[in-house]
Design an enzyme around this catalytic site. Structure first.
Site, mmCIF file in Angstrom:
data_model
loop_
_atom_site.group_PDB
_atom_site.id
_atom_site.type_symbol
_atom_site.label_atom_id
_atom_site.label_comp_id
_atom_site.label_asym_id
_atom_site.label_seq_id
_atom_site.Cartn_x
_atom_site.Cartn_y
_atom_site.Cartn_z
ATOM 1 N N HIS A 1 -5.115 -7.638 0.506
ATOM 2 C CA HIS A 1 -4.408 -6.363 0.601
ATOM 3 C C HIS A 1 -3.655 -6.238 1.925
ATOM 4 C CE1 HIS A 1 -3.559 -2.213 -0.404
ATOM 5 N NE2 HIS A 1 -3.963 -1.857 0.792
ATOM 6 N N ASP B 1 0.840 -1.192 0.000
ATOM 7 C CA ASP B 1 0.000 0.000 0.000
ATOM 8 C C ASP B 1 0.885 1.256 0.000
ATOM 9 O OD1 ASP B 1 -3.085 0.692 0.397
ATOM 10 O OD2 ASP B 1 -1.957 2.081 1.664
ATOM 11 N N TYR C 1 -1.981 11.276 0.641
ATOM 12 C CA TYR C 1 -2.474 11.125 -0.726
ATOM 13 C C TYR C 1 -2.392 12.448 -1.485
ATOM 14 C CZ TYR C 1 -4.214 6.437 0.288
ATOM 15 O OH TYR C 1 -4.293 5.107 0.597
#
Length: 408
Positions: free
Chosen positions: A385, A194, A328
């Site tokens: 994930h 990630d 982000y």
């Protein structure tokens, strides 16, 4: 959050350069009382009009999560578990970095720095501490041992949030190199999934002195080079279809956080149930596994109700929903600045493990597009994930195999 402000500020600037200080988690009881009060005061929407997650996190899932969180969950167990591990903080480039540092008892253990992602934390890596640092107690050999460093990303968990711009993956990668240098490690390896995959990728491209190799579990750059990825085989075509689905139907959290993290941040710090919903709505495989853990009492591996709430509660108590989302935004801006520029080649051996439940598959041919000098590749039997969290034994075996050729 008033109950935790003093705790967070107490680890801010004001310590000597290079100082490494012991750390213990210790939240006041009133913070937990306030959490339960806020859960009880939740204003619930009506039930979604579909039978799947296509409208978002399902009401039945979140109601059961809230019930368990308020009535049965015990944060103090997690706090005790964290405090049983050696935890530290140190200030790097103006940010207080929290990290867990577990040294193996085995001679010649290989230092390893592992980076978590969003919506995770060091909590998602805790199940790997035993297998990686003490392999003989977990089916491995002494020569498989690692000295393990688990930092909390800036703005996540117990690390302080940056007070200035440009804390993107590149700057975090530099901070991690400084951390390993500060710990006295002259040769080490790095792993990430990630967000951690991007940070670890950049570490490999920066090639800091001492870094001997990297391992990744997410092909994070795939959405940005989709036209270069092969689609000749059935496996490759299926991967393209999954990636297209993610880009059109699973990109909501990414788009919001890469463009307006402050906007969603108000809700993340004001409503614990809102925070939980936002964190659950990440990827389809993980969502349904988490939903079954709460609604049906059937966890997938170590994705148990308590472990999941350990992670969500850490975000709540530290008030890091907004600051974590800002990574982000920083990454989007960094991407825009570097648009059209070919990134440096990775300067160290690269290993990659593809887990079947990942957001989108990563066939070997795709990984080789991103990393032509790929040294190790394997398709795991299980895991998604949050592979280290869900399948810590299998994940640890992959890390051992990936880095075995780099041991001296």
């Amino acid at each position: 959050m008033a109950q935790t402000t003093a705790t967070r500020e107490s680890k801010g600037p004001g310590v000597d350069k290079d100082t490494i200080r012991p750390f213990r988690a210790n939240f006041p009881e009133e913070a937990l009382v306030d959490l339960r009060r806020r859960i009880a005061a939740t204003r619930w929407p009506s039930t979604e009009l579909v039978k799947d997650r296509s409208q978002g996190v399902q009401l039945a899932t979140l109601r059961e999560l809230a019930r368990y969180w308020s009535n049965e969950y015990d944060w103090r167990k997690c706090e005790t578990r964290l405090n049983a591990l050696p935890q530290f903080t140190t200030v790097i480039d103006g940010v207080t970095i929290h990290f867990i540092h577990v040294k193996s008892k085995h001679e010649n253990a290989l230092p390893l720095i592992m980076t978590h992602g969003w919506p995770g934390s060091v909590i998602e890596l805790l199940e790997t501490v035993g297998p990686l640092t003490d392999p003989t107690a977990h089916g491995g050999k002494p020569e498989d041992a690692f000295h393990l460093v688990l930092p909390s990303l800036p703005g996540y968990g117990f690390s302080s949030e940056p007070k200035e711009l440009n804390w993107d993956s590149g700057r975090i990668a530099l901070a991690w190199a400084e951390l390993m240098k500060r710990l006295g490690y002259t040769r080490y390896v790095a792993q990430g999934g990630d967000v951690g995959a991007l940070v670890t990728d950049v570490m490999g491209r920066q090639g800091p002195k001492g870094l001997a190799g990297i391992h990744l579990s997410l092909l994070a750059g795939a959405p940005f080079v989709v036209n270069l990825l092969p689609k000749e085989t059935e496996q490759e075509r299926a991967a393209h279809a999954a990636l297209a689905t993610f880009m059109t139907d699973g990109f909501g959290y990414f788009t919001e956080q890469v463009t307006r993290p402050q906007t969603i941040g108000y809700s993340l710090l004001d409503s614990p149930v809102g925070l939980a919903a936002w964190m659950l709505d990440h990827d389809t495989d993980s969502y349904y596994k988490i939903s079954r853990a709460f609604v049906d009492g059937q966890p997938a591996g170590n994705l148990t109700r308590d472990h999941l709430l350990d992670n969500i509660t850490l975000y709540w108590l530290t008030g890091t929903g907004t600051s974590a989302a800002r990574w982000y935004w920083e990454t989007g801006r960094a991407g825009a600045r570097n648009a059209g520029k070919a990134p440096p080649l990775v300067a160290v051996p690269i290993a990659f493990t593809a887990f079947p439940g990942e957001i989108f598959p990563a066939p070997r041919s795709w990984v080789e597009v991103m990393y032509p000098e790929l040294a190790y590749y394997n398709e795991a039997e299980r895991g998604g994930h949050f592979a280290a969290w869900e399948e810590p034994k299998l994940f640890s075996e992959e890390i051992r195999a990936a880095f075995r050729p780099l041991r001296k």
